[in-house]
Design an enzyme around this catalytic site. Sequence first.
Site, PDB file in Angstrom:
ATOM      1  N   CYS A 175       0.689  -1.350   0.101  1.00 26.47           N
ATOM      2  CA  CYS A 175      -0.133   0.018   0.025  1.00 26.47           C
ATOM      3  C   CYS A 175       0.900   1.295  -0.061  1.00 26.47           C
ATOM      4  CB  CYS A 175      -1.021   0.134   1.109  1.00 26.47           C
ATOM      5  SG  CYS A 175      -2.136   1.320   1.111  1.00 26.47           S
ATOM      6  N   ASP A 232      -9.424  -3.606  -6.994  1.00 29.86           N
ATOM      7  CA  ASP A 232      -9.027  -2.649  -6.039  1.00 29.86           C
ATOM      8  C   ASP A 232      -9.625  -1.168  -6.450  1.00 29.86           C
ATOM      9  OD1 ASP A 232      -7.546  -0.473  -4.456  1.00 29.86           O
ATOM     10  OD2 ASP A 232      -5.708  -1.677  -4.793  1.00 29.86           O
ATOM     11  N   HIS A 267      -7.858  -4.272  -2.661  1.00 29.37           N
ATOM     12  CA  HIS A 267      -7.009  -3.731  -2.309  1.00 29.37           C
ATOM     13  C   HIS A 267      -6.473  -4.589  -0.774  1.00 29.37           C
ATOM     14  CE1 HIS A 267      -4.092  -0.270  -1.863  1.00 29.37           C
ATOM     15  NE2 HIS A 267      -4.237  -0.598  -0.415  1.00 29.37           N
TER      16      HIS A 267
END
Length: 299
Positions: A175, A232, A267
């Site tokens: 991330c 995502d 994600h």
Amino acid sequence: MLNTDLITDGHALIDADPARGQANRRTALKAALGVGYAAAVLPALAQTAVKTPADGLTAGEVVIDVNGFRMPAYRAAPVGKTGLPVVLVLSEIFGVHEYIADTARRFARAGYLAIAPELFVRQGDAKSVSDIAKLMSEVIGKVPDAQVLGDLDATVKWAAANGGDTSKLGVTGFCWGGREVWLYAAHNPAVKAGVAWYGRLVGQASELTPKHPVDIAAGLHGPVLGLYGGADTGIPLDTIDKMKSALAAGSAAAKASNFVVYPDAPHAFHADYRPSFRKEPAEDGWKRALAWFRQNGVA
């Protein structure tokens, strides 16, 4: 000023978690050596699905000098071994909590000196902030990329003095840390390879984040493997296409970079302490990460 690109990344993490709410603001379990979970977004009983033991490893907190600043980091390595290939492990916005520490131990069991530095400790303790908006505005949104790159340089220097062979240097991150992987692969000529897990690729320039991965893609020193989720909501697939075009016009390392997109993965699909975890892409991505490092001289 608050970096709205980072907020979007943070929101993608929250949106992947259907258990949002008051329970996510309770303090979760803490591991040994001061490594804790981020209370802001974790269910009260959250634990890592993968638990990597520390037996046979030298594992725990160390302090790295950065021009007089004492930066904490978590490191793991096989006991008694020197001349080890080095992997920098860059955390999500939640800092070096147990999932990141466990990831470092996984690398150590694969024969690496793995180091996860606390890259926003100057701005605050991400693990202690109980509100996601406050975390973004008061901690993450104040972290300059230049500070991060300098801290990583100091981490590499520490590794070289503590059993690591920095001629075999890799970097991986998740991330927020995934974005920094791309930047560091362009910053440090010693980087042999990187693995970026769902890090944002584009964004608006700001004083703290003057360039984004797509802006520096052509100048990579080591090839990067991007592991991304097709579902995502925070990283549109067209931004991956933009990154591919930028890489294709760049250095040999840029051209050698590659992407794997898992169609149904959200994600944070590798984050095994969150509902976003997807076992098959996480395990496949891990195998690919190790193979990528071996293929590119980080072994």
